[in-house]
Design a protein around this motif. Structure first.
Motif, PDB file in Angstrom:
ATOM      1  N   PRO A 114       0.760  -1.270  -0.081  1.00  0.00           N
ATOM      2  CA  PRO A 114      -0.079  -0.001  -0.044  1.00  0.00           C
ATOM      3  C   PRO A 114       0.876   1.279   0.223  1.00  0.00           C
ATOM      4  CG  PRO A 114      -0.225  -1.051   2.102  1.00  0.00           C
ATOM      5  CD  PRO A 114       0.607  -1.951   1.388  1.00  0.00           C
ATOM      6  N   ILE A 115       2.139   1.292   0.133  1.00  0.00           N
ATOM      7  CA  ILE A 115       3.148   2.482   0.286  1.00  0.00           C
ATOM      8  C   ILE A 115       3.792   2.484  -1.155  1.00  0.00           C
ATOM      9  CG2 ILE A 115       4.893   3.569   1.373  1.00  0.00           C
ATOM     10  CD1 ILE A 115       3.915   2.406   4.030  1.00  0.00           C
ATOM     11  N   THR A 116       4.379   1.594  -1.242  1.00  0.00           N
ATOM     12  CA  THR A 116       5.291   1.457  -2.501  1.00  0.00           C
ATOM     13  C   THR A 116       4.681   1.035  -3.910  1.00  0.00           C
ATOM     14  OG1 THR A 116       6.090  -0.770  -2.081  1.00  0.00           O
ATOM     15  CG2 THR A 116       7.382   0.944  -1.052  1.00  0.00           C
ATOM     16  N   TYR A 117       3.619   0.236  -3.854  1.00  0.00           N
ATOM     17  CA  TYR A 117       2.887  -0.370  -4.749  1.00  0.00           C
ATOM     18  C   TYR A 117       3.657  -1.467  -5.471  1.00  0.00           C
ATOM     19  CZ  TYR A 117       0.077   3.691  -4.266  1.00  0.00           C
ATOM     20  OH  TYR A 117      -1.015   4.455  -3.813  1.00  0.00           O
ATOM     21  N   ALA A 118       4.577  -1.898  -4.736  1.00  0.00           N
ATOM     22  CA  ALA A 118       5.455  -3.190  -5.225  1.00  0.00           C
ATOM     23  C   ALA A 118       4.259  -4.493  -5.195  1.00  0.00           C
ATOM     24  CB  ALA A 118       6.664  -3.314  -4.262  1.00  0.00           C
ATOM     25  N   TYR A 119       4.766  -5.291  -6.054  1.00  0.00           N
ATOM     26  CA  TYR A 119       4.087  -6.442  -6.432  1.00  0.00           C
ATOM     27  C   TYR A 119       4.354  -7.427  -5.260  1.00  0.00           C
ATOM     28  CZ  TYR A 119       2.962 -11.309  -8.096  1.00  0.00           C
ATOM     29  OH  TYR A 119       2.484 -12.597  -8.391  1.00  0.00           O
ATOM     30  N   LEU A 120       3.306  -7.900  -4.259  1.00  0.00           N
ATOM     31  CA  LEU A 120       3.498  -8.870  -3.066  1.00  0.00           C
ATOM     32  C   LEU A 120       3.101  -9.983  -3.357  1.00  0.00           C
ATOM     33  CD1 LEU A 120       1.904  -6.686  -0.454  1.00  0.00           C
ATOM     34  CD2 LEU A 120       4.428  -7.026  -0.848  1.00  0.00           C
ATOM     35  N   GLY A 121       2.195 -10.627  -4.315  1.00  0.00           N
ATOM     36  CA  GLY A 121       1.990 -11.834  -4.607  1.00  0.00           C
ATOM     37  C   GLY A 121       0.491 -11.965  -5.200  1.00  0.00           C
ATOM     38  N   GLU A 122      -0.002 -13.089  -5.542  1.00  0.00           N
ATOM     39  CA  GLU A 122      -1.344 -13.618  -6.103  1.00  0.00           C
ATOM     40  C   GLU A 122      -1.824 -14.847  -5.654  1.00  0.00           C
ATOM     41  OE1 GLU A 122      -1.534 -14.066 -10.582  1.00  0.00           O
ATOM     42  OE2 GLU A 122       0.473 -13.097 -10.060  1.00  0.00           O
ATOM     43  N   VAL A 123      -3.163 -15.012  -5.769  1.00  0.00           N
ATOM     44  CA  VAL A 123      -3.632 -16.160  -5.633  1.00  0.00           C
ATOM     45  C   VAL A 123      -4.656 -16.312  -6.741  1.00  0.00           C
ATOM     46  CG1 VAL A 123      -5.440 -15.350  -3.922  1.00  0.00           C
ATOM     47  CG2 VAL A 123      -4.619 -17.808  -4.024  1.00  0.00           C
ATOM     48  N   GLU A 124      -4.595 -17.314  -7.495  1.00  0.00           N
ATOM     49  CA  GLU A 124      -5.579 -17.817  -8.408  1.00  0.00           C
ATOM     50  C   GLU A 124      -6.454 -19.112  -8.133  1.00  0.00           C
ATOM     51  OE1 GLU A 124      -3.937 -18.260 -12.429  1.00  0.00           O
ATOM     52  OE2 GLU A 124      -2.456 -16.923 -11.958  1.00  0.00           O
ATOM     53  N   ARG A 125      -7.863 -18.792  -8.188  1.00  0.00           N
ATOM     54  CA  ARG A 125      -8.460 -19.925  -7.478  1.00  0.00           C
ATOM     55  C   ARG A 125      -9.425 -20.470  -8.869  1.00  0.00           C
ATOM     56  NH1 ARG A 125      -8.952 -16.051  -3.258  1.00  0.00           N
ATOM     57  NH2 ARG A 125      -7.917 -17.170  -1.437  1.00  0.00           N
ATOM     58  N   ALA A 126      -9.272 -21.710  -9.195  1.00  0.00           N
ATOM     59  CA  ALA A 126      -9.916 -22.122 -10.307  1.00  0.00           C
ATOM     60  C   ALA A 126     -11.129 -22.802  -9.957  1.00  0.00           C
ATOM     61  CB  ALA A 126      -8.875 -23.039 -10.968  1.00  0.00           C
ATOM     62  N   ALA A 127     -12.227 -22.462 -10.978  1.00  0.00           N
ATOM     63  CA  ALA A 127     -13.639 -23.208 -10.423  1.00  0.00           C
ATOM     64  C   ALA A 127     -13.439 -24.520 -10.766  1.00  0.00           C
ATOM     65  CB  ALA A 127     -14.310 -22.643 -11.447  1.00  0.00           C
ATOM     66  N   PRO A 128     -14.466 -25.435 -10.342  1.00  0.00           N
ATOM     67  CA  PRO A 128     -14.323 -26.850 -10.704  1.00  0.00           C
ATOM     68  C   PRO A 128     -14.417 -27.072 -12.112  1.00  0.00           C
ATOM     69  CG  PRO A 128     -15.852 -26.149  -8.923  1.00  0.00           C
ATOM     70  CD  PRO A 128     -15.341 -24.923  -9.699  1.00  0.00           C
ATOM     71  N   PRO A 129     -13.721 -28.092 -12.496  1.00  0.00           N
ATOM     72  CA  PRO A 129     -13.690 -28.386 -14.052  1.00  0.00           C
ATOM     73  C   PRO A 129     -15.214 -28.641 -14.572  1.00  0.00           C
ATOM     74  CG  PRO A 129     -12.398 -29.974 -12.964  1.00  0.00           C
ATOM     75  CD  PRO A 129     -12.831 -29.250 -11.783  1.00  0.00           C
ATOM     76  N   LYS A 130     -15.454 -28.388 -15.725  1.00  0.00           N
ATOM     77  CA  LYS A 130     -16.789 -28.600 -16.146  1.00  0.00           C
ATOM     78  C   LYS A 130     -16.612 -29.455 -17.600  1.00  0.00           C
ATOM     79  CE  LYS A 130     -18.708 -24.287 -14.347  1.00  0.00           C
ATOM     80  NZ  LYS A 130     -19.389 -23.305 -14.818  1.00  0.00           N
ATOM     81  N   PRO A 131     -17.164 -30.725 -17.518  1.00  0.00           N
ATOM     82  CA  PRO A 131     -17.135 -31.309 -18.894  1.00  0.00           C
ATOM     83  C   PRO A 131     -17.827 -31.014 -19.863  1.00  0.00           C
ATOM     84  CG  PRO A 131     -18.587 -32.578 -17.161  1.00  0.00           C
ATOM     85  CD  PRO A 131     -18.038 -31.238 -16.564  1.00  0.00           C
ATOM     86  N   PRO A 132     -17.389 -31.322 -21.322  1.00  0.00           N
ATOM     87  CA  PRO A 132     -18.337 -30.960 -22.231  1.00  0.00           C
ATOM     88  C   PRO A 132     -19.772 -31.481 -22.049  1.00  0.00           C
ATOM     89  CG  PRO A 132     -16.356 -31.844 -22.924  1.00  0.00           C
ATOM     90  CD  PRO A 132     -16.417 -32.147 -21.447  1.00  0.00           C
ATOM     91  N   PRO A 133     -20.796 -30.645 -22.693  1.00  0.00           N
ATOM     92  CA  PRO A 133     -21.941 -31.041 -22.493  1.00  0.00           C
ATOM     93  C   PRO A 133     -22.238 -32.548 -23.181  1.00  0.00           C
ATOM     94  CG  PRO A 133     -21.928 -28.865 -23.620  1.00  0.00           C
ATOM     95  CD  PRO A 133     -20.692 -29.629 -23.419  1.00  0.00           C
ATOM     96  N   GLY A 134     -22.936 -33.452 -22.438  1.00  0.00           N
ATOM     97  CA  GLY A 134     -23.417 -34.831 -22.784  1.00  0.00           C
ATOM     98  C   GLY A 134     -22.477 -35.679 -22.179  1.00  0.00           C
ATOM     99  N   VAL A 135     -21.357 -35.369 -21.615  1.00  0.00           N
ATOM    100  CA  VAL A 135     -20.323 -36.213 -20.892  1.00  0.00           C
ATOM    101  C   VAL A 135     -20.518 -36.703 -19.790  1.00  0.00           C
ATOM    102  CG1 VAL A 135     -17.896 -36.685 -20.684  1.00  0.00           C
ATOM    103  CG2 VAL A 135     -18.524 -35.312 -22.645  1.00  0.00           C
ATOM    104  N   ASP A 136     -20.912 -37.861 -19.338  1.00  0.00           N
ATOM    105  CA  ASP A 136     -21.187 -38.386 -17.869  1.00  0.00           C
ATOM    106  C   ASP A 136     -19.808 -38.489 -17.344  1.00  0.00           C
ATOM    107  OD1 ASP A 136     -21.908 -39.278 -15.423  1.00  0.00           O
ATOM    108  OD2 ASP A 136     -22.482 -41.218 -16.456  1.00  0.00           O
ATOM    109  N   THR A 137     -19.371 -37.936 -16.173  1.00  0.00           N
ATOM    110  CA  THR A 137     -18.085 -38.062 -15.614  1.00  0.00           C
ATOM    111  C   THR A 137     -18.292 -38.382 -14.110  1.00  0.00           C
ATOM    112  OG1 THR A 137     -18.078 -35.591 -15.302  1.00  0.00           O
ATOM    113  CG2 THR A 137     -16.953 -36.356 -17.313  1.00  0.00           C
TER     114      THR A 137
END
Length: 106
Positions: free
Chosen positions: A53-76
Motif C-alpha cells: 500500500p505504500i510502494t505499490y510493489a508486487y507482493l503476490g497473487e492467488v488464483e482460484r480455479a473453478a471446478p472443471p466442467k465436462p463438455p455437454p453430454g459427457v457423464d463424468t
C-alpha cells in the motif's frame, strides 16, 4: 508499475480493495477479478493480485480455479474423485533485490 495498473484497470470486472492483507498477513491493496466464463487465456474462477500500500510493489497473487466442467453430454460422475472442487495457485514475493548480472542472487 504504472503500465501494469493501467492494464489491470482494463480488465472487465476488476475491483480494487484497500486495507486488506495478503496471503501471509501483510497490509496490501488487492485487485480482484472474477471470471465467470472461461476467458481466451483459459482463466475461470477468481484471481487476486496484491500490492504494497505504500510502494505499490508486487507482493503476490492467488488464483482460484473453478471446478472443471465436462463438455455437454459427457457423464463424468464416475471419472472424477469426490471433492474435486477446483484448485488454488499461490505466488508470494517475500524479497527482491537488484543485481549486476543475470543469474546473480541478492
Amino acid at each position: 508499475q504504472a503500465g501494469m495498473f493501467r492494464a489491470l484497470a482494463k480488465i472487465p470486472g476488476a475491483r480494487v480493495e484497500k486495507g486488506i492483507k495478503d496471503y501471509i498477513g501483510r497490509p496490501a491493496i488487492g485487485v480482484t477479478v472474477n471470471y465467470p466464463r472461461t476467458t481466451a487465456s483459459g482463466h475461470l474462477g477468481k484471481q487476486e493480485i496484491w500490492f504494497d500500500p505504500i510502494t505499490y510493489a508486487y507482493l503476490g497473487e492467488v488464483e482460484r480455479a473453478a471446478p472443471p466442467k465436462p463438455p455437454p453430454g459427457v457423464d463424468t460422475s464416475h471419472a472424477m474423485p469426490a471433492g474435486n472442487d477446483g484448485s488454488e495457485l499461490i505466488t508470494i514475493r517475500d524479497a527482491w533485490g537488484v543485481v549486476n548480472k543475470p543469474g546473480a542472487r541478492p
